[in-house]
Design an enzyme around this catalytic site. Structure first.
Site, PDB file in Angstrom:
ATOM      1  N   TRP A   1       0.825  -1.215   0.000  1.00 40.23           N
ATOM      2  CA  TRP A   1       0.000   0.000   0.000  1.00 40.23           C
ATOM      3  C   TRP A   1       0.862   1.270   0.000  1.00 40.23           C
ATOM      4  O   TRP A   1       0.322   2.367  -0.007  1.00 40.23           O
ATOM      5  CB  TRP A   1      -0.954   0.015   1.196  1.00 40.23           C
ATOM      6  CG  TRP A   1      -0.286  -0.328   2.499  1.00 40.23           C
ATOM      7  CD1 TRP A   1       0.365   0.532   3.326  1.00 40.23           C
ATOM      8  CD2 TRP A   1      -0.226  -1.606   3.118  1.00 40.23           C
ATOM      9  NE1 TRP A   1       0.848  -0.130   4.413  1.00 40.23           N
ATOM     10  CE2 TRP A   1       0.493  -1.451   4.323  1.00 40.23           C
ATOM     11  CE3 TRP A   1      -0.704  -2.878   2.782  1.00 40.23           C
ATOM     12  CZ2 TRP A   1       0.751  -2.524   5.188  1.00 40.23           C
ATOM     13  CZ3 TRP A   1      -0.451  -3.932   3.650  1.00 40.23           C
ATOM     14  CH2 TRP A   1       0.257  -3.752   4.827  1.00 40.23           C
TER      15      TRP A   1
ATOM     16  N   GLU B   1      -5.958   0.557   5.588  1.00 42.25           N
ATOM     17  CA  GLU B   1      -6.142   1.170   6.902  1.00 42.25           C
ATOM     18  C   GLU B   1      -7.179   0.435   7.740  1.00 42.25           C
ATOM     19  O   GLU B   1      -7.013   0.297   8.949  1.00 42.25           O
ATOM     20  CB  GLU B   1      -6.536   2.648   6.761  1.00 42.25           C
ATOM     21  CG  GLU B   1      -5.441   3.542   6.172  1.00 42.25           C
ATOM     22  CD  GLU B   1      -4.184   3.577   7.035  1.00 42.25           C
ATOM     23  OE1 GLU B   1      -4.243   3.152   8.206  1.00 42.25           O
ATOM     24  OE2 GLU B   1      -3.142   4.024   6.530  1.00 42.25           O
TER      25      GLU B   1
ATOM     26  N   GLN C   1      -5.913  -2.038  14.814  1.00 37.82           N
ATOM     27  CA  GLN C   1      -5.648  -2.985  15.906  1.00 37.82           C
ATOM     28  C   GLN C   1      -5.037  -4.288  15.395  1.00 37.82           C
ATOM     29  O   GLN C   1      -5.284  -5.363  15.945  1.00 37.82           O
ATOM     30  CB  GLN C   1      -6.943  -3.274  16.672  1.00 37.82           C
ATOM     31  CG  GLN C   1      -7.487  -2.071  17.400  1.00 37.82           C
ATOM     32  CD  GLN C   1      -6.573  -1.614  18.504  1.00 37.82           C
ATOM     33  OE1 GLN C   1      -6.464  -2.255  19.536  1.00 37.82           O
ATOM     34  NE2 GLN C   1      -5.896  -0.491  18.292  1.00 37.82           N
TER      35      GLN C   1
ATOM     36  N   LEU D   1      -9.234 -12.807  11.001  1.00 33.98           N
ATOM     37  CA  LEU D   1      -8.604 -11.514  11.303  1.00 33.98           C
ATOM     38  C   LEU D   1      -9.225 -10.831  12.517  1.00 33.98           C
ATOM     39  O   LEU D   1      -8.603  -9.970  13.130  1.00 33.98           O
ATOM     40  CB  LEU D   1      -8.702 -10.598  10.075  1.00 33.98           C
ATOM     41  CG  LEU D   1      -7.775  -9.386  10.042  1.00 33.98           C
ATOM     42  CD1 LEU D   1      -6.316  -9.797  10.212  1.00 33.98           C
ATOM     43  CD2 LEU D   1      -7.944  -8.604   8.748  1.00 33.98           C
TER      44      LEU D   1
ATOM     45  N   TYR E   1      -8.860   8.473  13.194  1.00 33.81           N
ATOM     46  CA  TYR E   1      -7.565   8.003  12.698  1.00 33.81           C
ATOM     47  C   TYR E   1      -7.597   7.722  11.200  1.00 33.81           C
ATOM     48  O   TYR E   1      -6.753   8.217  10.430  1.00 33.81           O
ATOM     49  CB  TYR E   1      -7.097   6.729  13.444  1.00 33.81           C
ATOM     50  CG  TYR E   1      -6.010   6.056  12.649  1.00 33.81           C
ATOM     51  CD1 TYR E   1      -4.712   6.548  12.673  1.00 33.81           C
ATOM     52  CD2 TYR E   1      -6.303   5.014  11.767  1.00 33.81           C
ATOM     53  CE1 TYR E   1      -3.726   6.005  11.872  1.00 33.81           C
ATOM     54  CE2 TYR E   1      -5.322   4.464  10.964  1.00 33.81           C
ATOM     55  CZ  TYR E   1      -4.040   4.966  11.015  1.00 33.81           C
ATOM     56  OH  TYR E   1      -3.080   4.455  10.207  1.00 33.81           O
TER      57      TYR E   1
ATOM     58  N   ASP F   1      -2.439   7.050  16.297  1.00 37.09           N
ATOM     59  CA  ASP F   1      -2.685   5.633  16.557  1.00 37.09           C
ATOM     60  C   ASP F   1      -1.833   5.213  17.752  1.00 37.09           C
ATOM     61  O   ASP F   1      -1.250   6.059  18.433  1.00 37.09           O
ATOM     62  CB  ASP F   1      -2.366   4.798  15.312  1.00 37.09           C
ATOM     63  CG  ASP F   1      -0.862   4.696  15.079  1.00 37.09           C
ATOM     64  OD1 ASP F   1      -0.131   5.599  15.525  1.00 37.09           O
ATOM     65  OD2 ASP F   1      -0.425   3.708  14.461  1.00 37.09           O
TER      66      ASP F   1
END
Length: 346
Positions: free
Chosen positions: A20, A33, A38, A76, A116, A134
């Site tokens: 990315w 993103e 997390q 995930l 964020y 973050d």
DNA sequence: AACTCGGGGGA
DNA sequence: TCCCCAGAGTT
């Protein structure tokens, strides 16, 4: 040299080459993103590659079934990210003709995009001067400036957002934001950072005061609650099984699982057998119940510890059963996925 | 302001 | 064990 200039120089010398970082396509930046919320780069990377391959554009993502999106997200965690991702894709296609919002304020309207993520996309794709905050940024700023305000309080959030915006480089928002995050991930690590090679080791307040390992300050979370999950793995003589979709609130929304009986505490096989007799699927036929795992599997989530037992329920026929060969088409929590992998459905 | 939402990995 | 990870949404 200034704080932000040093960061950007450090970044140009030390950054990882990630897919990315080869693009400013807002669709790809947005996807990356969301995946990385997390989630460590190492864990998210294969998911990013799989999503780009399956859904090269926002149009491809928008026209997919939610089951397909959740299946690709399987493993995930934080599955609301996948549901919101899909919902936002449909919004961008249907309401915005497939054109992504191009500023912080409008990006915030996308489901799953908060302060964020809106800041990250706006700065990286559209050169908007919005500072990201973050976990990395909290750590770097709290140490460099020696700030001990707890980061998970309203006061802390506002204080660090204001500071981040103030120290941000105003001409290179894309590089600056990625630089401070990368610096936190690679150099200013949570535990035992190697300050001897840090470009700030003559100006970092926390290092001078010897409080690197005390910062950032974070209020402790509550201890996870114990829950007791008993899954009924129905198998019919003609090779069908039973899956149900989790609806409503709570964990694993819209994912599939075996029929579940939650009990207040660990239950004996005998007591469970008498409980299972009342199950609708077993009212009109005999069945054989077999305990699969003697010792409960403890699946640990952030706020729950799931003490899990699987029971194999052999029956003659199964209404609404699915052929066992099709089980892998359904998105399931990793707890169920691990069982399916281990259990031999023959 | 507090709580909820996953799963993996490091020390 | 405990903590952290390119946080967001709900109550």
């Amino acid at each position: 040299m200034s704080f932000n200039k040093i960061l950007i120089r450090w970044y140009s010398n030390n950054k990882r080459h990630l897919p990315w970082r080869e693009t400013t396509d807002p669709y790809k930046i947005w996807l990356s993103e969301i995946i990385l919320q997390q989630t460590q780069v190492k864990q998210g990377l294969p998911y990013y590659e799989a999503f780009i391959k399956s859904f090269p554009s926002v149009f491809d993502l928008a026209k997919a079934d939610e089951n397909t999106v959740l299946k690709l997200w399987q493993g995930l965690g934080y599955y609301s990210r996948a549901r919101n991702l899909h919902s936002a894709a449909k919004y961008v296609v249907n309401e915005l003709n497939g054109v992504f919002p191009s500023n912080y304020k409008d990006l915030l309207k996308l489901k799953g995009v908060g302060d964020y993520t809106a800041s990250a996309i706006a700065s990286i794709c559209f050169n908007e001067n919005t500072a990201v905050v973050d976990g990395n940024v909290y750590r770097v700023l709290s140490r460099y400036f020696g700030i001990s305000t707890p980061i998970n309080t309203t006061k802390g959030v506002k204080e660090f957002k204001t500071l981040a915006q103030r120290v941000m480089d105003t001409r290179q928002p894309a590089d600056y934001n990625q630089a401070i995050m990368e610096f936190g991930a690679i150099q200013c690590t949570p535990k035992n950072p190697d300050c001897s090679v840090c470009p700030f080791n003559n100006s970092c307040v926390a290092l001078q005061k010897n409080v690197i390992n005390e910062l950032p300050v974070k209020l402790k979370a509550a201890k996870p609650k114990k829950k007791y999950f008993n899954f009924l793995v129905f198998i019919s003589e003609d090779g069908k099984i039973l899956l149900e979709k989790r609806v409503g609130k709570g964990i694993w929304q819209n994912l599939y699982q075996f029929p579940l009986i939650e009990t207040p505490k660990k239950i004996t096989l005998k007591r469970f057998e008498s409980l299972v007799k009342e199950h609708p699927k077993l009212k009109n036929q005999s069945f054989e119940l077999r305990l699969y795992n003697e010792e409960p599997i403890i699946h640990k989530l952030s706020h729950q510890h799931l003490h899990t037992t699987f029971y194999i329920v052999s029956v003659e026929t199964l209404d609404n059963g699915i052929p066992k060969e099709k089980i892998n088409a359904y998105p399931v929590p990793i707890l169920i996925g691990n069982f399916i992998e281990t259990f031999n459905f023959n």
